[in-house]
Design an enzyme around this catalytic site. Structure first.
Site, mmCIF file in Angstrom:
data_model
loop_
_atom_site.group_PDB
_atom_site.id
_atom_site.type_symbol
_atom_site.label_atom_id
_atom_site.label_comp_id
_atom_site.label_asym_id
_atom_site.label_seq_id
_atom_site.Cartn_x
_atom_site.Cartn_y
_atom_site.Cartn_z
ATOM 1 N N GLY A 1 53.909 68.657 41.156
ATOM 2 C CA GLY A 1 53.473 67.744 40.360
ATOM 3 C C GLY A 1 53.184 66.431 41.316
ATOM 4 O O GLY A 1 53.618 66.354 42.210
ATOM 5 N N CYS A 2 52.528 65.623 40.543
ATOM 6 C CA CYS A 2 51.939 64.300 41.413
ATOM 7 C C CYS A 2 53.345 63.382 41.584
ATOM 8 O O CYS A 2 53.671 63.016 42.766
ATOM 9 C CB CYS A 2 50.821 63.707 40.886
ATOM 10 S SG CYS A 2 50.769 63.459 38.940
ATOM 11 N N TYR A 3 53.715 62.921 40.433
ATOM 12 C CA TYR A 3 54.944 62.288 40.723
ATOM 13 C C TYR A 3 56.139 62.807 41.492
ATOM 14 O O TYR A 3 56.749 62.077 42.154
ATOM 15 C CB TYR A 3 55.412 61.881 39.054
ATOM 16 C CG TYR A 3 54.483 60.715 38.506
ATOM 17 C CD1 TYR A 3 54.460 59.658 38.537
ATOM 18 C CD2 TYR A 3 54.230 61.167 37.067
ATOM 19 C CE1 TYR A 3 53.761 58.678 37.953
ATOM 20 C CE2 TYR A 3 53.548 60.354 36.385
ATOM 21 C CZ TYR A 3 53.159 58.965 36.672
ATOM 22 O OH TYR A 3 52.559 58.014 35.871
ATOM 23 N N THR B 1 55.899 64.876 43.800
ATOM 24 C CA THR B 1 55.892 64.833 45.199
ATOM 25 C C THR B 1 56.092 63.330 45.725
ATOM 26 O O THR B 1 56.961 63.210 46.750
ATOM 27 C CB THR B 1 54.301 65.121 45.700
ATOM 28 O OG1 THR B 1 54.060 66.439 45.103
ATOM 29 C CG2 THR B 1 53.995 64.783 47.162
ATOM 30 N N ALA B 2 55.694 62.269 45.178
ATOM 31 C CA ALA B 2 55.809 61.001 45.681
ATOM 32 C C ALA B 2 57.349 60.668 45.701
ATOM 33 O O ALA B 2 57.989 60.158 46.461
ATOM 34 C CB ALA B 2 55.186 59.884 44.855
#
Lengths: 342, 342, 342, 342
Positions: free
Chosen positions: C148-150, C152-153
């Site tokens: 997911g995007c969150y 990953t960060a």
């Protein structure tokens, strides 16, 4: 106190009516209907109204709208035409913010709105609620057709020129730009942030529903049909309409003076000094149309710049202005909002 | 009528004061100074004020500020500290929207603001203008240090917890997001549309001027120094601050009730129902701080969400609130603005 | 040439895959499915792809996905879990950009995603596609769960600290801000321009689906469960995630050096010089995570700033990176896009 | 490899040249000058270029520009006219992205740009770099005047109609909307986020510098002077120009076919299918002009919609296209960028 009802209070024109009426000294808000949200506090859906509006949404049945003095329809097209009759019969004034009663030519209306009209007999009676041309008629009306947002900005810009007979009305151009709230509070792909932000586009060039409304208004002022090219654009604003209007000058007059005289005494039309460029933010949240007149390089083309907040002078604010006229209140009651800048 | 002067009316806090004072029933606007723009009509620079403010900018000399009852400084840091003394001597109340009188520790102030203080003797006298903790002192004050925008949002969020002694104050975290108007109306590269739009970033993580102000306020409430990590971010809004606050719970209490009791009767702090997420737009243009309390998954971390309009409750609105208290007016006079949504 | 199929090409991760694959030198795009839009040219829906993608959407039946070498699922949650099995049996590699195979604990997955898993036997086999921790496993995988995007960060920001054992993992805080495209191309009220523009808010503070994914990843790195408070926010960007991470330092090391060493040789993680603040626009359109390490005032709290484009390193770009690893191509093939700034 | 120098690399056209040239297979970037930032790494100012551009800014003296094959001027107006001569004498090709060599009529140029021309003898030699009308001349040129952004969008839209002699050229209207990056990376109040966001306005209606450039180009195509009303507007986009063009049709032809034929084979002009509305985001970051042709309600007014990215086809991309032509490279080299949508 005027007893007020709102049908369809969940959309942007609905919440904007609530914002303005919440501070209006002459009204009592009786009911805000929403079949879907009935029972929910208005301020739960719109926390901006916490402390200002204590009402909950009600079903139309609970709302007892016939006991109101005036009912606003902040509904999609096609609702008011079904419900206005009953209210009028009960002596309630009706202000429709949708398009049901704007177009006098029923065939034209059906063509653009794709429906048969449900109360054609009321169309003729309805008064087009642009106070700057129709104030006297509004005063005595039962049923007000509140103008569209583009039509308000465009008509206020062209009217002084047409009334004075100083332009060629056979090839008018209205290049208009609207913020996204003009599309309403509907879950549509094109109105998504990720579609509309950082993006600019024209739409509906082949034909937009506001075209016949503008043409009707300009023809009335002109006394004859006009030729109009109307191109709407979507620009990444929340609120605001900017109309850039072009016409060929046929008679050499002092255009600035013409506009200043035409709108002298009008509280909600502001003719800016020569050379100005109205910004949409200078009308943000306020019931005002700011207009500037240009004649680039002294040529024979006049350029009018006209800016409004589509939700205020282009919808809810103008509706309140109409209500004030209907009930003989000072026209600016409840409309003393300073535009929000920055 | 209270005679009001504004020093430095060309910035965003200045125009915001004008927006609010233009509709304030208890004041007469005497003068708005700007050495650079002296002679220009205020409404020429800010067309949103056309019809509301008829004044022109004047030089400080023309302005006769000593004849005012109250003078607002909407100036850069370092101006009020030079000019307040003369006004106070003339019996004028002073409300400084800049940081000159916010920090009691002069050495700390000099370190963060890079100047020697020009009127250190007034620093102690000055009352920190956060009404929700200092109302009584404000009432009797001559000189008000109007709080910073971040400090307002952060203190109002942490105060109930600290006052009740229910969190560990040694490692507080304030993750704050500000709209771009917080940077003022200054021609700086970082505040350009093309730099700030469609972009998000932290800044000043090593240290921001609002850190000592927040620490001072929280320490006062706590009775002891606090440990605070403060990270400001720039987000592409015009107006709005959202503070997300984290602390470790040391005592098991009903957090929702704690906040509701603490702010009961406070007109400009709104504790939202449990489970809410305040949006910055729900306070846009209005003098209100909306707060929500969360305890995710029932763990030992409390998360407070606090939203204000940085130009209103974070600056000009709070300044008007302070003026109302100073002059024994109802605290909300002139602040009856419904937030603009959408 | 690798034969590629995309299931669900009409959403933002789908069009982003198309943008990247259109210039990828090692692939041949075989089919893009959309049951709803079957027959329509992809470039008709997305004119940005005119001249780049000539394909029309096809039905899954027409698409003959079993003849592809690899199939990307750019679908809502719950689709890949039903269709992956058949493709794997046919020898096709599968990369799921949704969440179906990200969580190893099936009960946890069901709790957060509200479904029974349709192919639980594949969950264990699936490799979590974060190359910076899992490169070797990805190389030999059949089925990739693209992060997911969150997650990953956040994971890329915390991992060096956790792997080195220098922070207290019992009370991690991840304050995250996402652009609106993270919500997908779905007609939802909250993602409307008029709702999300000029607005900032937290959401899902009580619990967000990416929480268990992040916790799982950090626990794996830590060797033990971690305590994490995760607060997502919506910010008016189209693209971009900014994670601001907080942890208590337990061991005094050179944090900057730690990060630089950890990500040395990683093409898609960029550790910025000390004192930096990564902007989301510095990664716009590119498959890169930029990270800065801060220790404000030399205290015991470390602050990590981590920025990605949610559609690239947070979705489609990372998926292409995984594909490159799977097929032994240079990891950056097709990912040589310079971020678009301004 | 073509040795390339850039004078003035700190502005938006400069960084955009760097973005495009960083991936251009046929060039070697020798020097990027900035007297003010000399010594600073380009990627320190523009972190988006980390990993792509390793150069530091150099002073013009250090840069040895005379050893380059081609030098781009991404400078304010008035710089290239002073420095081009020396470079041309040394055999260096020059591409000026500013306005110094665009207007053939020196008196007209001085009137609009407020300067005496420093190298009038080069004005006649300079070739106007709009490849779609001037490709042959560009091929043999030493000095290219890269067109302005508005002039590119407007000319590409009007040219087919004028060349075919099917419209009345005495009263053309160009209603143009530009993103804010068109104002450059200069610290000016009007370009601040808090001024330009959520706002729309016209500007320069009395006269804009691009007016004579457009008139010159259209007159050249027409063989006679044209009458043009040009109204630019500022819209809250970072990148993008949308021109809405109006003309009276004098000859009844198939307008769609006319445009398709005119631009057949042009790689960087895309005539959309009949009925389309080009969005600025469909060209974001790419060297392409997308055009749609409308004839609303079958009347005698033609409406052309023309969209470009002002920094690419309106500046740096077109400059690279010109360079490719100058050096006999395939015209699209380095310009294979897929527009970034969403």
């Amino acid at each position: 106190m005027i007893k007020v009802g709102i049908v369809g209070g969940t959309g942007y024109t609905g919440v904007e009516l609530l914002r303005l009426l919440a501070r209006h000294s002459g009204v009592k808000l009786q009911a805000v209907t929403s079949r879907k949200e009935a029972g929910m506090k208005v301020a739960e859906m719109y926390p901006s109204l916490r402390g200002w509006v204590d009402l909950a949404f009600s079903t139309p049945e609970e709302a007892c709208l016939t006991e109101c003095d005036v009912v606003f329809f902040a509904t999609p097209n096609g609702i008011a035409m079904q419900q206005a009759r009953e209210l009028l019969n009960a002596g309630v004034k009706v202000i429709d913010l949708a398009a049901d009663y704007r177009i006098k030519d029923l065939a034209e209306w059906s063509k653009w709105y794709g429906m048969q009209h449900a109360s054609p007999e009321l169309v003729e009676e309805a008064v087009y609620g642009l106070p700057e041309i129709n104030r006297a008629a509004i005063k005595g009306a039962r049923l007000i057709a509140n103008p569209g947002c583009y039509p308000t900005a465009v008509q206020l810009g062209f009217l002084p020129l047409i009334e004075a007979g100083v332009i060629d009305t056979s090839s008018l151009i209205a290049d208009c730009k609207s913020g996204v709230s003009g599309a309403g509070r509907k879950a549509e792909l094109g109105a998504l942030f990720s579609e509309a932000a950082d993006n600019f586009k024209a739409y509906g060039v082949a034909g937009h529903r506001h075209l016949p409304e503008i043409r009707q208004g300009l023809a009335r002022a002109s006394g004859a049909p006009v030729g109009l090219t109307f191109v709407p654009h979507l620009t990444p604003l929340i609120r605001g309409i900017h109309a850039t209007l072009y016409a060929k000058i046929t008679k050499d007059v002092d255009l600035q003076a013409l506009f200043e005289q035409r709108y002298q005494g009008e509280q909600f039309v502001d003719v800016l000094p020569a050379g100005s460029h109205p910004e949409t933010r200078s009308v943000r949240g306020a019931n005002i149309c700011r207009i500037a007149v240009h004649r680039p390089q002294g040529g024979d083309t006049v350029v009018i710049l006209s800016a409004i907040d589509n939700l205020v002078k282009g919808a809810a604010g103008q509706a309140v202005q109409n209500m004030n006229i209907l009930f003989d209140l000072p026209e600016g009651t409840g409309l003393d909002v300073v535009p929000l800048l920055p």
